[in-house]
Design a protein around this motif. Structure first.
Motif, mmCIF file in Angstrom:
data_model
loop_
_atom_site.group_PDB
_atom_site.id
_atom_site.type_symbol
_atom_site.label_atom_id
_atom_site.label_comp_id
_atom_site.label_asym_id
_atom_site.label_seq_id
_atom_site.Cartn_x
_atom_site.Cartn_y
_atom_site.Cartn_z
ATOM 1 N N THR A 85 0.838 -1.207 0.000
ATOM 2 C CA THR A 85 0.000 0.000 0.000
ATOM 3 C C THR A 85 0.865 1.246 0.000
ATOM 4 O O THR A 85 0.628 2.181 -0.777
ATOM 5 C CB THR A 85 -0.937 0.007 1.231
ATOM 6 N N GLN A 86 1.873 1.270 0.860
ATOM 7 C CA GLN A 86 2.709 2.460 0.950
ATOM 8 C C GLN A 86 3.519 2.670 -0.333
ATOM 9 O O GLN A 86 3.642 3.787 -0.813
ATOM 10 C CB GLN A 86 3.641 2.366 2.158
ATOM 11 N N ILE A 87 4.047 1.609 -0.904
ATOM 12 C CA ILE A 87 4.839 1.736 -2.131
ATOM 13 C C ILE A 87 3.964 2.235 -3.280
ATOM 14 O O ILE A 87 4.326 3.180 -3.985
ATOM 15 C CB ILE A 87 5.513 0.399 -2.484
ATOM 16 N N ILE A 88 2.802 1.624 -3.453
ATOM 17 C CA ILE A 88 1.922 2.031 -4.554
ATOM 18 C C ILE A 88 1.401 3.442 -4.340
ATOM 19 O O ILE A 88 1.339 4.236 -5.290
ATOM 20 C CB ILE A 88 0.763 1.024 -4.724
ATOM 21 N N THR A 89 1.062 3.801 -3.113
ATOM 22 C CA THR A 89 0.608 5.161 -2.811
ATOM 23 C C THR A 89 1.683 6.168 -3.176
ATOM 24 O O THR A 89 1.402 7.223 -3.771
ATOM 25 C CB THR A 89 0.215 5.285 -1.326
ATOM 26 N N LYS A 90 2.933 5.852 -2.851
ATOM 27 C CA LYS A 90 4.051 6.745 -3.185
ATOM 28 C C LYS A 90 4.185 6.890 -4.703
ATOM 29 O O LYS A 90 4.383 7.996 -5.216
ATOM 30 C CB LYS A 90 5.339 6.196 -2.567
ATOM 31 N N VAL A 91 4.057 5.782 -5.443
ATOM 32 C CA VAL A 91 4.110 5.840 -6.906
ATOM 33 C C VAL A 91 3.009 6.759 -7.424
ATOM 34 O O VAL A 91 3.250 7.612 -8.298
ATOM 35 C CB VAL A 91 3.981 4.428 -7.524
ATOM 36 N N LEU A 92 1.802 6.607 -6.911
ATOM 37 C CA LEU A 92 0.680 7.429 -7.375
ATOM 38 C C LEU A 92 0.893 8.901 -7.036
ATOM 39 O O LEU A 92 0.609 9.780 -7.859
ATOM 40 C CB LEU A 92 -0.636 6.914 -6.787
#
Length: 172
Positions: A120-127
């Motif tokens: 969740t944190q990695i994908i949120t950062k990408v977004l």
């Protein structure tokens, strides 16, 4: 293939993030992926995707090892091992295409590290870092992580016989 420096800050090899897990912080970092990681990648693939690969194609360790070697040859500059507490915990592959669209090619977390908010944190950062870009991913049709992707704003825009194609469109 990306040129050096095009992956953005999320992919910096030594980025450190803190997650609160069980009342304490858990550090995770990225490190570059290399050929020495093939045994780990095979174990991760087996623990994450064997159930589906076996249903679709049958599981053959030699074939899966060869696929991993081909993926490394094609995408190694874009592949990062996720580490938690200095232990290999997952894989994250991310790149930009020639049009500038962002692609999450692969994110997989070892079972013992799932449910801790790492993906969740990695994908949120990408977004967050790609608000002006289209962000794509594909996932097995039966992958339970589809719910995570949908919660983070990904919408299905197509499908193949085996995968859903998902995206988040740029903010206007």
């Amino acid at each position: 293939m990306l040129t050096e420096g095009t992956t953005g800050s999320i992919m910096s090899a030594n980025i450190i993030s803190k997650l609160i897990v069980g009342g304490r912080f858990m550090d995770y970092t990225f490190r570059n992926c290399n050929d020495d990681d093939i045994p780990f990648l095979l174990e991760l693939k087996e623990k994450s995707f064997r159930w589906y690969i076996e249903t679709l194609y049958g599981w053959n360790e030699t074939v899966q090892t060869d696929i991993i070697k081909k993926e490394l040859a094609a995408h190694q500059p874009d592949m990062r091992i996720i580490q938690c507490e200095e232990k290999d915990a997952g894989i994250f592959t991310f790149f930009y295409d020639e049009k500038g669209d962002a692609f999450i090619e692969l994110i997989a977390i070892m079972p013992e590290y799932r449910g801790k908010g790492i993906a969740t944190q990695i994908i949120t950062k990408v977004l967050e870092e790609n608000k002006g870009r289209r962000v794509h991913l594909q996932t097995f049709r039966e992958n339970p992580a589809r719910a995570l992707y949908q919660r983070l704003g990904f919408k299905k825009y197509g499908e193949t016989e085996t995968h859903w194609l998902m995206e988040v469109l740029p903010e206007s």
